[in-house]
Write a protein that holds these residues in place. Sequence first.
Motif, PDB file in Angstrom:
ATOM      1  N   GLY A  13       0.798  -1.212   0.000  1.00 31.51           N
ATOM      2  CA  GLY A  13       0.000   0.000   0.000  1.00 31.51           C
ATOM      3  C   GLY A  13       0.829   1.259   0.000  1.00 31.51           C
ATOM      4  N   CYS A  14       0.561   2.139  -0.952  1.00 29.47           N
ATOM      5  CA  CYS A  14       1.125   3.483  -0.961  1.00 29.47           C
ATOM      6  C   CYS A  14      -0.018   4.457  -0.744  1.00 29.47           C
ATOM      7  CB  CYS A  14       1.822   3.769  -2.284  1.00 29.47           C
ATOM      8  SG  CYS A  14       3.525   3.170  -2.363  1.00 29.47           S
ATOM      9  N   SER A  15       0.133   5.343   0.239  1.00 31.96           N
ATOM     10  CA  SER A  15      -0.928   6.279   0.613  1.00 31.96           C
ATOM     11  C   SER A  15      -0.600   7.679   0.121  1.00 31.96           C
ATOM     12  CB  SER A  15      -1.104   6.309   2.133  1.00 31.96           C
ATOM     13  OG  SER A  15      -1.501   5.058   2.624  1.00 31.96           O
ATOM     14  N   TRP A  16      -1.593   8.345  -0.474  1.00 40.01           N
ATOM     15  CA  TRP A  16      -1.448   9.749  -0.843  1.00 40.01           C
ATOM     16  C   TRP A  16      -1.229  10.546   0.430  1.00 40.01           C
ATOM     17  CZ3 TRP A  16      -0.631  12.278  -5.212  1.00 40.01           C
ATOM     18  CH2 TRP A  16      -0.838  13.663  -5.248  1.00 40.01           C
ATOM     19  N   ASN A  17      -0.168  11.375   0.480  1.00 43.20           N
ATOM     20  CA  ASN A  17       0.185  12.033   1.738  1.00 43.20           C
ATOM     21  C   ASN A  17       0.053  13.548   1.714  1.00 43.20           C
ATOM     22  OD1 ASN A  17       2.447  13.055   0.426  1.00 43.20           O
ATOM     23  ND2 ASN A  17       3.838  11.490   1.217  1.00 43.20           N
ATOM     24  N   SER A  18      -0.456  14.115   0.618  1.00 41.18           N
ATOM     25  CA  SER A  18      -0.579  15.565   0.513  1.00 41.18           C
ATOM     26  C   SER A  18      -2.021  15.989   0.742  1.00 41.18           C
ATOM     27  CB  SER A  18      -0.114  16.031  -0.871  1.00 41.18           C
ATOM     28  OG  SER A  18      -0.380  17.413  -1.043  1.00 41.18           O
ATOM     29  N   SER A  19      -2.198  17.079   1.468  1.00 42.73           N
ATOM     30  CA  SER A  19      -3.550  17.605   1.673  1.00 42.73           C
ATOM     31  C   SER A  19      -4.016  18.443   0.491  1.00 42.73           C
ATOM     32  CB  SER A  19      -3.596  18.448   2.945  1.00 42.73           C
ATOM     33  OG  SER A  19      -2.706  19.560   2.841  1.00 42.73           O
ATOM     34  N   ALA A  20      -3.118  18.632  -0.493  1.00 40.20           N
ATOM     35  CA  ALA A  20      -3.439  19.437  -1.669  1.00 40.20           C
ATOM     36  C   ALA A  20      -3.651  18.546  -2.883  1.00 40.20           C
ATOM     37  CB  ALA A  20      -2.312  20.435  -1.940  1.00 40.20           C
ATOM     38  N   SER A  21      -4.141  19.136  -3.967  1.00 41.74           N
ATOM     39  CA  SER A  21      -4.147  18.447  -5.250  1.00 41.74           C
ATOM     40  C   SER A  21      -2.708  18.264  -5.708  1.00 41.74           C
ATOM     41  CB  SER A  21      -4.925  19.263  -6.282  1.00 41.74           C
ATOM     42  OG  SER A  21      -6.271  19.440  -5.901  1.00 41.74           O
ATOM     43  N   GLY A  22      -2.484  17.293  -6.616  1.00 45.01           N
ATOM     44  CA  GLY A  22      -1.102  17.094  -7.025  1.00 45.01           C
ATOM     45  C   GLY A  22      -0.920  16.033  -8.073  1.00 45.01           C
ATOM     46  N   ASN A  23       0.343  15.801  -8.412  1.00 40.24           N
ATOM     47  CA  ASN A  23       0.759  14.903  -9.476  1.00 40.24           C
ATOM     48  C   ASN A  23       0.952  13.488  -8.946  1.00 40.24           C
ATOM     49  OD1 ASN A  23       1.978  13.616 -11.647  1.00 40.24           O
ATOM     50  ND2 ASN A  23       3.401  15.292 -12.080  1.00 40.24           N
ATOM     51  N   TRP A  24       0.229  12.541  -9.529  1.00 40.98           N
ATOM     52  CA  TRP A  24       0.371  11.127  -9.174  1.00 40.98           C
ATOM     53  C   TRP A  24       1.825  10.683  -9.304  1.00 40.98           C
ATOM     54  CZ3 TRP A  24      -3.761   7.117  -9.036  1.00 40.98           C
ATOM     55  CH2 TRP A  24      -3.257   5.813  -8.972  1.00 40.98           C
ATOM     56  N   ASN A  25       2.530  11.183 -10.308  1.00 42.17           N
ATOM     57  CA  ASN A  25       3.833  10.650 -10.695  1.00 42.17           C
ATOM     58  C   ASN A  25       5.014  11.257  -9.950  1.00 42.17           C
ATOM     59  OD1 ASN A  25       3.010   8.866 -13.123  1.00 42.17           O
ATOM     60  ND2 ASN A  25       1.985  10.809 -13.519  1.00 42.17           N
ATOM     61  N   LEU A  26       4.779  11.876  -8.806  1.00 42.12           N
ATOM     62  CA  LEU A  26       5.849  12.402  -7.957  1.00 42.12           C
ATOM     63  C   LEU A  26       5.969  11.545  -6.708  1.00 42.12           C
ATOM     64  CD1 LEU A  26       5.318  16.286  -8.178  1.00 42.12           C
ATOM     65  CD2 LEU A  26       6.964  14.860  -9.428  1.00 42.12           C
ATOM     66  N   ASP A  27       7.164  10.998  -6.472  1.00 34.57           N
ATOM     67  CA  ASP A  27       7.388  10.125  -5.320  1.00 34.57           C
ATOM     68  C   ASP A  27       7.012  10.797  -4.008  1.00 34.57           C
ATOM     69  OD1 ASP A  27       8.325   8.115  -6.947  1.00 34.57           O
ATOM     70  OD2 ASP A  27      10.446   8.537  -6.600  1.00 34.57           O
ATOM     71  N   GLY A  28       7.310  12.090  -3.881  1.00 35.52           N
ATOM     72  CA  GLY A  28       7.095  12.780  -2.619  1.00 35.52           C
ATOM     73  C   GLY A  28       5.649  12.920  -2.210  1.00 35.52           C
ATOM     74  N   ASN A  29       4.722  12.651  -3.130  1.00 36.88           N
ATOM     75  CA  ASN A  29       3.298  12.742  -2.788  1.00 36.88           C
ATOM     76  C   ASN A  29       2.771  11.456  -2.155  1.00 36.88           C
ATOM     77  OD1 ASN A  29       2.856  15.383  -3.649  1.00 36.88           O
ATOM     78  ND2 ASN A  29       2.456  14.772  -5.773  1.00 36.88           N
ATOM     79  N   TRP A  30       3.661  10.477  -1.964  1.00 36.38           N
ATOM     80  CA  TRP A  30       3.219   9.166  -1.486  1.00 36.38           C
ATOM     81  C   TRP A  30       4.029   8.713  -0.277  1.00 36.38           C
ATOM     82  CZ3 TRP A  30      -1.010   7.216  -3.896  1.00 36.38           C
ATOM     83  CH2 TRP A  30      -1.319   7.737  -5.159  1.00 36.38           C
ATOM     84  N   THR A  31       3.405   7.902   0.556  1.00 35.65           N
ATOM     85  CA  THR A  31       4.076   7.221   1.663  1.00 35.65           C
ATOM     86  C   THR A  31       3.832   5.719   1.535  1.00 35.65           C
ATOM     87  OG1 THR A  31       3.755   9.118   3.135  1.00 35.65           O
ATOM     88  CG2 THR A  31       4.257   6.993   4.165  1.00 35.65           C
ATOM     89  N   PRO A  32       4.929   4.905   1.380  1.00 31.67           N
ATOM     90  CA  PRO A  32       6.337   5.301   1.276  1.00 31.67           C
ATOM     91  C   PRO A  32       6.609   6.101   0.006  1.00 31.67           C
ATOM     92  CG  PRO A  32       6.072   2.982   0.735  1.00 31.67           C
ATOM     93  CD  PRO A  32       4.740   3.434   1.249  1.00 31.67           C
TER      94      PRO A  32
END
Length: 290
Positions: free
Chosen positions: A32-51
């Motif tokens: 499982g990778c969880s979306w970690n941003s409270s804003a809208s954003g790009n699926w394809n950026l590692d930093g938007n996900w945990t891990p």
Amino acid sequence: TNYSPADTKGNRVTGFRVVSRGGGSTPTCTSGCSWNSSASGNWNLDGNWTPSTFPNEIDHVVIFGPVITESRTIFTDSPVTVNKITFDNTFTYAIAGTGNINFAATSATSAVLPSMVVQQGTHEFQVRVNLNANATADIASGATLEFVNRLNLGGNTLTQTGDGTLLVNNSFNTGSGTIVNSGGILGGGGKIGGDVTNSGGTTAPGNSAGNLTVDGNYNQGSDGTLAIEIGGTEAGVGHDVLNVLGDASLAGTLSISLIDGFTPGGGNTFKVLTEGGELTDAGLTLLGPD
């Protein structure tokens, strides 16, 4: 996987992600990778996900959870492939962009078929969706999953479970296949590019009122319901219509309800189902106002 030449640090580059040749483990989304941003954003950026890795493999599991506090859009302008997506928030996640979401079975010996899960809220696929294997859409009571863009069944079966609502609101769905409604509501004002089997749910054409088109056959079992709203005499505008381009076989219940204060007058008739092939009454029961 095909890799591009190494960068100046000796790393291999693949797509958006840099994979180190050195020691240490690379994050994966198999658990499982969880979306970690409270804003809208790009699926394809590692930093938007945990891990910190964006999901794009046949065994990847995606979770859109409680992090947002208002409705947000997650966009991808390139194709991504996953095994499972779960929505769990009362605020809407809209998955958008010029790419597409491909649902695939895992590569394990006992392959896990793809799935979509909505635990709460109303969520949208504004991006194109392709099924690469048979899949399920498990939608909880009071929750909604909507396909605004193309849903390509690809010759596969999408089985709807749970007591929630699945809406198909695009008229350019292709690829044949079957939607099986074993519970909940199947509705919308679009076109389903394949057959529909209503084995234990409710088919509710339109968006109060309107048309739903089945570009194939429609089969309704003894536990299924076709729910029609009537608020006027014009087909598809004043009252619901189920347009079946193939054969239609109906058992179960035809449930009629009046909306918008409408009262039918003497001599009014309402054609609520059209068929391009053979129509079979397999034991349909009429339920409606007196």
